[in-house]
Scaffold this motif. Structure first.
Motif, PDB file in Angstrom:
ATOM      1  N   TYR A  59      20.060  46.465  45.445  1.00 29.04           N
ATOM      2  CA  TYR A  59      20.052  45.041  45.548  1.00 29.04           C
ATOM      3  C   TYR A  59      21.903  44.795  45.628  1.00 29.04           C
ATOM      4  CZ  TYR A  59      15.284  45.019  43.516  1.00 29.04           C
ATOM      5  OH  TYR A  59      13.925  45.202  43.560  1.00 29.04           O
ATOM      6  N   SER A  60      21.986  43.503  46.243  1.00 28.62           N
ATOM      7  CA  SER A  60      23.441  42.733  46.298  1.00 28.62           C
ATOM      8  C   SER A  60      23.524  42.320  44.855  1.00 28.62           C
ATOM      9  CB  SER A  60      23.331  41.830  47.034  1.00 28.62           C
ATOM     10  OG  SER A  60      22.313  40.651  46.916  1.00 28.62           O
ATOM     11  N   GLU A  61      24.771  42.205  44.516  1.00 29.78           N
ATOM     12  CA  GLU A  61      24.936  41.696  42.881  1.00 29.78           C
ATOM     13  C   GLU A  61      24.571  40.549  42.628  1.00 29.78           C
ATOM     14  OE1 GLU A  61      29.241  41.849  42.385  1.00 29.78           O
ATOM     15  OE2 GLU A  61      29.051  40.877  40.406  1.00 29.78           O
ATOM     16  N   PHE A  62      24.283  39.595  43.536  1.00 34.97           N
ATOM     17  CA  PHE A  62      23.671  38.141  43.378  1.00 34.97           C
ATOM     18  C   PHE A  62      22.275  38.178  43.057  1.00 34.97           C
ATOM     19  CE2 PHE A  62      21.688  37.134  47.128  1.00 34.97           C
ATOM     20  CZ  PHE A  62      22.409  37.686  48.212  1.00 34.97           C
ATOM     21  N   ALA A  63      21.562  39.342  43.569  1.00 35.44           N
ATOM     22  CA  ALA A  63      20.169  39.515  43.760  1.00 35.44           C
ATOM     23  C   ALA A  63      19.747  39.928  42.188  1.00 35.44           C
ATOM     24  CB  ALA A  63      19.650  40.205  44.857  1.00 35.44           C
ATOM     25  N   GLN A  64      20.723  41.141  41.759  1.00 36.54           N
ATOM     26  CA  GLN A  64      20.347  41.942  40.701  1.00 36.54           C
ATOM     27  C   GLN A  64      19.688  41.164  39.349  1.00 36.54           C
ATOM     28  OE1 GLN A  64      20.672  45.640  41.090  1.00 36.54           O
ATOM     29  NE2 GLN A  64      19.415  45.531  39.210  1.00 36.54           N
TER      30      GLN A  64
END
Length: 120
Positions: A59-64
């Motif tokens: 996951y990208s950081e914003f999606a985590q």
């Protein structure tokens, strides 16, 4: 590999949407499936990716912590469950098949986009 993305829509801040990516073709299981997005005036941005065996997810950081990527192998479909959506998540979301990587340049086949709009 052919990909068909669906499930976009309009929700309010804090809402949820589940996107689907149906895959077809003889070799689609050889590739990882990634979700990307493109917000107005911005480039394509990696969201999350998964292998068909689900032994790898990223996951990208914003999606985590807010988004979950999963597969349904019986339906040849990859899902992106997005919870606690924010206005800044507004974008066209694309699924793509390619290498296990985050760069869009490593993904060979792209589905059409599906619009997600989050209002305040």
């Amino acid at each position: 590999v052919q990909l068909q993305a669906s499930g976009g829509g309009a929700v309010q801040n804090g809402g949820s949407i589940r996107l689907s990516c149906a895959a077809s073709g003889r070799t689609f299981r050889n590739y990882a499936i990634g979700w990307f997005r493109r917000a107005p005036g911005k480039g394509r941005e990696f969201v999350a990716s998964i292998t068909w065996s689900e032994d790898l997810t990223y996951y990208s950081e914003f999606a985590q912590g807010r988004f979950t990527i999963s597969t349904d192998n019986s339906k040849n479909t990859v899902y992106l469950q997005m919870n606690n959506l924010k206005v800044e998540d507004t974008a066209v979301y694309y699924c793509a098949a390619g290498a296990w990587a985050t760069s869009p340049n490593t993904f060979l086949s792209w589905g059409q986009g599906t619009q997600v709009t989050v209002s305040s």
